[in-house]
Motif scaffolding. Structure first.
Motif, PDB file in Angstrom:
ATOM      1  N   MET C 188      89.975  -6.479  49.187  1.00  0.00           N
ATOM      2  CA  MET C 188      88.592  -6.375  48.720  1.00  0.00           C
ATOM      3  C   MET C 188      87.650  -6.072  49.869  1.00  0.00           C
ATOM      4  SD  MET C 188      88.724  -9.728  46.469  1.00  0.00           S
ATOM      5  CE  MET C 188      90.176 -10.029  45.494  1.00  0.00           C
ATOM      6  N   ARG C 189      86.500  -5.584  49.475  1.00  0.00           N
ATOM      7  CA  ARG C 189      85.505  -5.294  50.493  1.00  0.00           C
ATOM      8  C   ARG C 189      84.194  -5.956  50.127  1.00  0.00           C
ATOM      9  NH1 ARG C 189      85.770   0.494  53.224  1.00  0.00           N
ATOM     10  NH2 ARG C 189      87.961   0.478  53.755  1.00  0.00           N
ATOM     11  N   GLY C 190      83.377  -6.150  51.144  1.00  0.00           N
ATOM     12  CA  GLY C 190      81.984  -6.558  50.971  1.00  0.00           C
ATOM     13  C   GLY C 190      81.761  -7.701  50.028  1.00  0.00           C
ATOM     14  N   ASP C 191      81.091  -7.404  48.944  1.00  0.00           N
ATOM     15  CA  ASP C 191      80.589  -8.481  48.107  1.00  0.00           C
ATOM     16  C   ASP C 191      81.648  -9.093  47.219  1.00  0.00           C
ATOM     17  OD1 ASP C 191      77.604  -8.088  48.722  1.00  0.00           O
ATOM     18  OD2 ASP C 191      78.519  -6.122  48.488  1.00  0.00           O
ATOM     19  N   TYR C 192      82.706  -8.353  46.952  1.00  0.00           N
ATOM     20  CA  TYR C 192      83.823  -8.945  46.219  1.00  0.00           C
ATOM     21  C   TYR C 192      84.443 -10.037  47.076  1.00  0.00           C
ATOM     22  CZ  TYR C 192      82.939  -5.049  43.295  1.00  0.00           C
ATOM     23  OH  TYR C 192      82.310  -4.170  42.480  1.00  0.00           O
ATOM     24  N   LEU C 193      84.535  -9.734  48.361  1.00  0.00           N
ATOM     25  CA  LEU C 193      85.016 -10.705  49.314  1.00  0.00           C
ATOM     26  C   LEU C 193      84.105 -11.935  49.306  1.00  0.00           C
ATOM     27  CD1 LEU C 193      87.266 -10.550  51.301  1.00  0.00           C
ATOM     28  CD2 LEU C 193      85.653  -9.829  53.021  1.00  0.00           C
ATOM     29  N   ALA C 194      82.801 -11.691  49.277  1.00  0.00           N
ATOM     30  CA  ALA C 194      81.846 -12.796  49.331  1.00  0.00           C
ATOM     31  C   ALA C 194      82.066 -13.761  48.181  1.00  0.00           C
ATOM     32  CB  ALA C 194      80.417 -12.260  49.298  1.00  0.00           C
ATOM     33  N   ILE C 195      82.181 -13.239  46.963  1.00  0.00           N
ATOM     34  CA  ILE C 195      82.293 -14.142  45.819  1.00  0.00           C
ATOM     35  C   ILE C 195      83.665 -14.805  45.799  1.00  0.00           C
ATOM     36  CG2 ILE C 195      83.009 -12.380  44.150  1.00  0.00           C
ATOM     37  CD1 ILE C 195      80.812 -15.374  43.398  1.00  0.00           C
ATOM     38  N   VAL C 196      84.706 -14.103  46.234  1.00  0.00           N
ATOM     39  CA  VAL C 196      86.027 -14.727  46.220  1.00  0.00           C
ATOM     40  C   VAL C 196      86.095 -15.857  47.242  1.00  0.00           C
ATOM     41  CG1 VAL C 196      88.444 -14.326  46.754  1.00  0.00           C
ATOM     42  CG2 VAL C 196      87.233 -12.770  45.272  1.00  0.00           C
ATOM     43  N   THR C 197      85.531 -15.624  48.423  1.00  0.00           N
ATOM     44  CA  THR C 197      85.532 -16.705  49.409  1.00  0.00           C
ATOM     45  C   THR C 197      84.670 -17.869  48.926  1.00  0.00           C
ATOM     46  OG1 THR C 197      83.838 -15.454  50.554  1.00  0.00           O
ATOM     47  CG2 THR C 197      86.055 -15.354  51.445  1.00  0.00           C
ATOM     48  N   LEU C 198      83.544 -17.527  48.285  1.00  0.00           N
ATOM     49  CA  LEU C 198      82.700 -18.589  47.719  1.00  0.00           C
ATOM     50  C   LEU C 198      83.502 -19.396  46.696  1.00  0.00           C
ATOM     51  CD1 LEU C 198      79.084 -17.935  46.441  1.00  0.00           C
ATOM     52  CD2 LEU C 198      80.545 -19.571  45.344  1.00  0.00           C
ATOM     53  N   GLY C 199      84.256 -18.662  45.873  1.00  0.00           N
ATOM     54  CA  GLY C 199      85.081 -19.325  44.863  1.00  0.00           C
ATOM     55  C   GLY C 199      86.113 -20.242  45.502  1.00  0.00           C
ATOM     56  N   PHE C 200      86.762 -19.769  46.557  1.00  0.00           N
ATOM     57  CA  PHE C 200      87.757 -20.616  47.227  1.00  0.00           C
ATOM     58  C   PHE C 200      87.101 -21.862  47.811  1.00  0.00           C
ATOM     59  CE2 PHE C 200      90.997 -17.166  47.467  1.00  0.00           C
ATOM     60  CZ  PHE C 200      92.045 -17.928  46.996  1.00  0.00           C
ATOM     61  N   GLY C 201      85.933 -21.655  48.405  1.00  0.00           N
ATOM     62  CA  GLY C 201      85.229 -22.800  48.970  1.00  0.00           C
ATOM     63  C   GLY C 201      84.940 -23.852  47.908  1.00  0.00           C
ATOM     64  N   GLU C 202      84.469 -23.392  46.741  1.00  0.00           N
ATOM     65  CA  GLU C 202      84.163 -24.323  45.655  1.00  0.00           C
ATOM     66  C   GLU C 202      85.429 -24.974  45.132  1.00  0.00           C
ATOM     67  OE1 GLU C 202      80.858 -25.193  43.901  1.00  0.00           O
ATOM     68  OE2 GLU C 202      80.876 -24.970  46.060  1.00  0.00           O
ATOM     69  N   ILE C 203      86.523 -24.194  45.055  1.00  0.00           N
ATOM     70  CA  ILE C 203      87.776 -24.765  44.554  1.00  0.00           C
ATOM     71  C   ILE C 203      88.225 -25.900  45.474  1.00  0.00           C
ATOM     72  CG2 ILE C 203      90.234 -24.281  44.249  1.00  0.00           C
ATOM     73  CD1 ILE C 203      89.448 -21.540  43.187  1.00  0.00           C
ATOM     74  N   VAL C 204      88.152 -25.654  46.778  1.00  0.00           N
ATOM     75  CA  VAL C 204      88.565 -26.697  47.723  1.00  0.00           C
ATOM     76  C   VAL C 204      87.716 -27.949  47.530  1.00  0.00           C
ATOM     77  CG1 VAL C 204      88.622 -27.323  50.158  1.00  0.00           C
ATOM     78  CG2 VAL C 204      89.530 -25.133  49.427  1.00  0.00           C
ATOM     79  N   ARG C 205      86.407 -27.759  47.398  1.00  0.00           N
ATOM     80  CA  ARG C 205      85.532 -28.922  47.241  1.00  0.00           C
ATOM     81  C   ARG C 205      85.832 -29.665  45.942  1.00  0.00           C
ATOM     82  NH1 ARG C 205      80.990 -30.362  44.634  1.00  0.00           N
ATOM     83  NH2 ARG C 205      80.761 -28.334  43.645  1.00  0.00           N
ATOM     84  N   LEU C 206      86.043 -28.898  44.861  1.00  0.00           N
ATOM     85  CA  LEU C 206      86.302 -29.556  43.576  1.00  0.00           C
ATOM     86  C   LEU C 206      87.626 -30.302  43.605  1.00  0.00           C
ATOM     87  CD1 LEU C 206      84.972 -26.773  41.234  1.00  0.00           C
ATOM     88  CD2 LEU C 206      84.119 -29.102  41.362  1.00  0.00           C
ATOM     89  N   ILE C 207      88.611 -29.737  44.310  1.00  0.00           N
ATOM     90  CA  ILE C 207      89.889 -30.450  44.411  1.00  0.00           C
ATOM     91  C   ILE C 207      89.694 -31.738  45.204  1.00  0.00           C
ATOM     92  CG2 ILE C 207      92.180 -30.349  45.453  1.00  0.00           C
ATOM     93  CD1 ILE C 207      92.303 -27.435  44.594  1.00  0.00           C
TER      94      ILE C 207
END
Lengths: 303, 379, 406
Positions: C188-207
């Motif tokens: 992925m590039r640019g903003d797709y990367l941004a939302i996916v990393t954001l998603g991973f960050g949230e997943i880690v926190r929720l876990i």
């Protein structure tokens, strides 16, 4: 089966809200490639304007005599207010940075988001505000499935706004100008399109839609809070990307998908992990289609 | 020339007098630590206001001994451990006599370590994590009740008064709400009430439709709503009524707030709460209410009550000790036995105060005392 | 000249009028009726404030402030030259010596804030590898911080593993997490990367928030050991005594060491083959690939290396707080770390240190504003960016990212 249908309706309602907010993200991104973190705040401001105006109407006694007029008027005024707010934010915080790196603009947007959220908190107080009851909460029973009039109205308004936006983007001059600017700034400037005006308009329209979502969310869920924009903002951003950022149809689809996934995860798996599932679906989808479901900028549908 | 010098001398003498005059006035600095920005600002401001009003009334009544006036220093914890510790260190360096706070357990625990190193006594009006007082900290007290007591009252009420066979429990995954919900689930099982489900929502959610549909399908006798604060409770109860859930609703002291009635008026009717017994005939309650309405406006919420009691207790201890020496304050705190607004204030070895949870119910514009589980009597 | 000022004044007036239109509905419309006094009061304050700054600006444009600014600038320049003439090593030694001093005289509060600043310097520099050097937008960086913190917390309370041993383990765990997050995002590039990393960050926190058995959920983990050292005790002969570094001055030196290590490591990475390859990817990925840069491996390496420093900072954070809870790893923290990198100047080490200092110190500086604190902070963030769009101390080598030049 009833349970499933009921959850479908819940999911569609929630998804509709996300879709409306996501449209603003996607339009702004299409035109200036900015993830507008302050967009969630426009949504919250819309919700607050709605409660301010409707409460004012209620205290004047208009709400009981002319409910539809009050609601329509408040919605238009709130949309106008948020459009003005968005244009001001764009002029102050984004326009001077248009030539700088995109990340500088992102940071400026984050600053604006914090500023606006706290501005709302300071002017409107820390406690949540409650919407006056516009329509009695009548519920339509179809077997064991119940749909409230509020839900029907929300869905209808959402659909109406989406159709209206489509018409605006594809049928009008300003829509054409927006699409042209999104595709090629230099070229569109050469054929006499005023980029500054187009960008302002894009912000105004996106914020107007967010404001409409804010009012409907406020009425549907009953209350608004100063920090209500943050979480839906992130979800809507996810929806916009999921659909293929810059793509209007994609944003609508993405919003509905995120809403449905969230509701079904909460209904069938577990409430605490619903956001995890929403994000996993998002990541999986993007892994197989790296530019979103509808693809980014496939034809001239990009705004 | 001579005159100028004289004038200067007189002036400087005046200055010295003024400065020494202010220095003679002994100020008692007290601190509050609560989230006054961010998503929990409502509760944080309640805590701050409770302490400010306690200080005002305490001074007005002339109860302050050994000091001339009280100054309240309010710091923002933002509910973030890192910022809370910074704020605690700032309060330490400002030399406050004690700290009333914090709100989130995740802010209270690390900041209490800092304050105890100080040492500065700390009393929390809101953090119910058992570890807040169980760590053996010497200068840590807690004004709010503990989950074990509250859940016991709640379940007794469900079993004896509501004659519940089934219960549906929900929490919003915060330290407080989840812990309490677990206790309630256990106690309910022990009392022979079937726990249909113990589900969760996330804090910051606004859409509860999925879980409400589940509740409707499960059709429990009682729905136990354990949420972090009234801001989450208001939309929840509104949507619950809209979804047509028929169950009786029981909630807890964090959701207890006049805002809950004001903002969810019709939907809030008949919702039961576990909360400390508030004797609204006492002098202290009336004074507090009057001062609160005059200064902040509206009615105080649950955390404002607890914070008022917390600050009041500490001020009493400081006044009795006549100094800000933490050792002396501790001695006074341990001897403390006096009526407060929310309960009779008395601390055990850990620094936990007793509790007298009763059931209140929303009736019209007010919370009304309803049932006392300890005596089994209705009010 | 005058025409220009007229335009400026017109704009100023228009802006103020617009501002009042936005302010009044929020403050003036109440169920009790319409009111103008409170909103006018706020508006007048803002108008006076902006007028003051406009006045200063005009004075500056007209050169009336030259008597002050010229000598100041020339003084600054000559000092800069004098400092620049000194050998770099001497400067570095002097700077480190100066950094060692604060615990000797500074109060607790100052020490605490400086410890926070240094934690975030580690985080900022780690993120700098991903964002600044490799040009991958990462909105979930705080997840690595969380992984590091929980790794140390769990090892410490379950197996009493010492801090120093856990540092590399935490870094390793974070690096593994970095690879897991990095792998699916490489296409992925640019903003797709941004939302996916954001998603991973949230997943880690929720876990972290929901996996009760492992992490104790929202209650957090308590009783984590502080770093310990064996210290020679000369009192009665020579014995090695084990002491816990709980006090702020000790912790200050520990994090100072970690931060210096991070600065050195990132500096060396920046000027190594790998660093050049990252920069090549940032400037133009396709061209870099054509030149024989293995973009797949290097991007994954960037994630892993970035995560290592996040993990180190996280382990220290856990040891310093002796308590971790998911509340420390919210999305807003990721956004803050990213802001430090962007505000300071991407890929510029001194810039990022400055940016961190600004963004950690400002909310503390604004504490006296009480509830206006975050309002001031948000405004300050935007204003700083408007005045220094390239960052407070921009890097020397920085082109446009390939995606932007399209």
């Amino acid at each position: 089966m009833d349970f499933f249908l009921q959850q479908c309706i819940n999911g569609l309602t929630l998804g509709g809200f996300y879709a409306l907010i996501a449209l603003g993200y996607t339009m702004v991104f299409g035109v200036i490639q900015l993830i507008n973190f302050a967009h969630g705040e426009f949504f919250a401001a819309g919700g607050y304007m709605g409660v301010i105006l409707l409460s004012f109407c209620a205290s004047m006694g208009f709400l009981e005599t002319h409910p539809l007029l009050c609601l329509g008027g408040s919605m238009l005024l709130a949309m106008g207010y948020c459009a003005m707010l968005a244009m001001a934010v764009e002029k102050i915080a984004y326009m001077p940075l248009r030539r700088a790196s995109r990340l500088s603009m992102l940071l400026s947007a984050l600053g604006m988001s914090i500023f606006l959220q706290n501005g709302l908190m300071l002017t409107q107080g820390v406690y949540s505000k409650s919407y006056p009851t516009v329509f009695t909460n009548k519920v339509l029973h179809l077997g064991n499935v119940s749909i409230s009039y509020m839900q029907i109205m929300t869905l209808a308004l959402t659909a109406g706004l989406l159709v209206g936006l489509n018409a605006l983007v594809f049928r009008t001059r300003i829509g054409t100008a927006m699409r042209a600017t999104a595709q090629d700034k230099v070229m569109s400037a050469l054929v006499g399109i005023n980029a500054n005006r187009v960008i302002s308009m894009t912000f105004a329209i996106g914020a107007g839609l967010a404001a409409a979502a804010g009012i409907m969310v406020g009425m549907y869920y009953g209350t608004v809070r100063y920090d209500m924009g943050f979480v839906p903002g992130i979800k809507a951003f996810a929806a916009a990307v999921l659909g293929g950022i810059g793509n209007i149809t994609g944003a609508m689809l993405g919003g509905l998908i995120i809403g449905l996934v969230e509701i079904f995860a909460a209904a069938y798996i577990s409430g605490e992990y619903k956001d995890v599932f929403a994000f996993i679906i998002l990541i999986a989808m993007l892994y197989f289609r790296p530019t979103g479901i509808m693809g980014e900028n496939v034809d001239d549908t990009r705004v | 020339m001579q005159r100028i010098i004289t004038k200067a001398l007189v002036l400087s003498a005046l200055c010295v007098l003024l400065i020494s005059g202010t220095a003679v006035a002994k100020t008692l600095k007290i601190g509050t630590l609560s989230p006054i920005t961010g998503p929990y600002a409502a509760d944080g401001n309640d805590i701050k206001n409770g302490a400010v009003i306690a200080a005002e009334i305490f001074q007005q009544k002339g109860l302050l001994k050994g000091f001339d006036k009280i100054e309240v220093v309010s710091e923002d914890s933002a509910c973030d451990p890192r910022q809370a510790v910074a704020a605690a260190n700032k309060l330490l360096s400002q030399g406050v006599a004690f700290v009333d706070g914090a709100y989130c357990s995740s802010a209270t625990i690390p900041s209490s370590e800092v304050l105890n190193e100080g040492p500065i006594p700390m009393i929390t009006p809101a953090s119910t994590n058992p570890d807040v007082t169980l760590r053996g900290l010497k200068y840590m007290w807690r004004m709010c009740g503990i989950d074990a007591h509250q859940s016991k009252s709640a379940v007794e009420f469900m079993a004896k008064v509501l004659k519940a066979k089934t219960v549906f429990i929900i929490d919003d995954k915060t330290t407080y709400s989840q812990h309490l919900a677990e206790y309630v689930a256990e106690a309910a099982k022990a009392a022979g009430i079937q726990v249909l489900a113990h589900d969760h929502v996330n804090e910051g959610d606004m859409d509860f439709s999925a879980v409400l549909t589940k509740i409707k399908q499960a059709n429990p006798d009682v729905f136990y709503m354990s949420l972090q604060n009234s801001a989450a409770g208001i939309p929840f109860i509104k949507q619950l009524r809209q979804a047509g859930v028929k169950a009786q609703v029981l909630s807890q002291d964090a959701v207890y707030h006049p805002q809950f009635i004001e903002k969810a008026h019709d939907a809030a009717q008949g919702v039961y709460f576990t909360f400390g017994f508030i004797d609204d005939t006492t002098e202290m309650y009336k004074t507090f209410l009057k001062a609160y309405t005059a200064k902040v406006g509206g009615q105080p919420g649950g955390y404002a009550f607890y914070s008022f009691d917390a600050a009041w207790t500490m001020l009493t201890a400081v006044s009795k000790a006549g100094s800000t020496d933490p050792e002396k304050i501790r001695a006074e705190m341990m001897k403390m036995d006096m009526p407060g607004v929310t309960k009779r204030i008395k601390f055990d070895q850990n620094g936990d105060s007793g509790s007298n949870y009763i059931i209140q119910v929303v009736k019209g514009d007010k919370f009304v005392n309803y049932y006392d589980p300890s005596t089994g009597k209705f009010y | 000249m005058t025409l220009e000022y007229k335009k400026i004044f017109q704009k100023w007036a228009l802006g103020l009028a617009w501002f009042y239109l936005l302010l009044w509905p929020l403050m003036g419309i109440t169920p009790d009726g319409l009111s103008f006094a409170p909103s006018l009061k706020v508006w007048a304050t803002v108008a006076a404030g902006t007028a003051f700054f406009l006045f200063i600006w005009i004075l500056k444009q007209q050169g009336r402030l030259d008597f002050f600014s010229r000598p100041a600038i020339s003084l600054g320049r000559s000092v800069g030259k004098a400092v620049g003439a000194l050998p770099n090593k001497l400067l570095a030694v002097a700077a480190i010596a100066a950094l060692c001093l604060p615990p000797l005289f500074a109060g607790r509060y100052v020490l605490d804030v400086s410890i926070n600043v240094m934690i975030y310097v580690c985080l900022g520099l780690g993120l700098n590898i991903v964002v600044g050097l490799c040009g991958l937008l990462d909105l979930g960086y705080i997840a690595f911080y969380g992984v590091g913190a929980y790794t140390y917390a769990l090892l410490s309370i379950n197996y009493a593993v010492p801090f120093w041993l856990c540092l590399p383990v935490a870094a390793g765990m974070a690096a593994i997490a970095g690879c897991i997050i990095g792998y699916p995002t490489l296409r992925m590039r640019g903003d797709y990367l941004a939302i996916v990393t954001l998603g991973f960050g949230e997943i880690v926190r929720l876990i972290l928030n929901n996996w009760m058995e492992l992490t104790n959920g929202p209650n957090g983990i308590l009783g984590i050991n502080a770093p310990g050292v064996w210290w020679p005790n000369w009192a009665d002969g020579f014995t090695l005594e084990h002491i816990w570094l709980k006090k702020l001055p000790y912790l200050y030196y520990v994090i100072l060491g970690l931060a210096l290590f991070t600065i050195l490591a990132v500096h060396r990475l920046n000027y190594s083959r790998i660093g050049r390859a990252w920069e090549a990817i940032r400037e133009d990925e396709t061209a870099a690939e054509l030149m024989g840069v293995n973009t797949f491996r290097l991007k994954l390496l960037a994630y892993a290396m970035g995560a290592v420093f996040g993990g180190l900072a996280g382990a220290f954070f856990a040891a310093r707080m002796r308590f971790v809870s998911p509340n420390s790893f919210l999305f807003i923290e990721s956004a803050m770390v990213l802001s430090m990198v962007v505000l300071g100047g991407m890929a510029s080490i001194p810039g990022i240190i400055l940016g961190t200092l600004a963004l950690i110190a400002l909310p503390e500086f604004f504490r006296d504003f009480e509830q206006y604190r975050m309002l001031a902070f948000g405004g300050a963030m935007t204003i700083m960016m408007l005045f220094r769009p390239k960052g407070l101390w921009p890097a020397k080598r920085l082109g446009q990212r390939s995606e932007e030049s399209q």
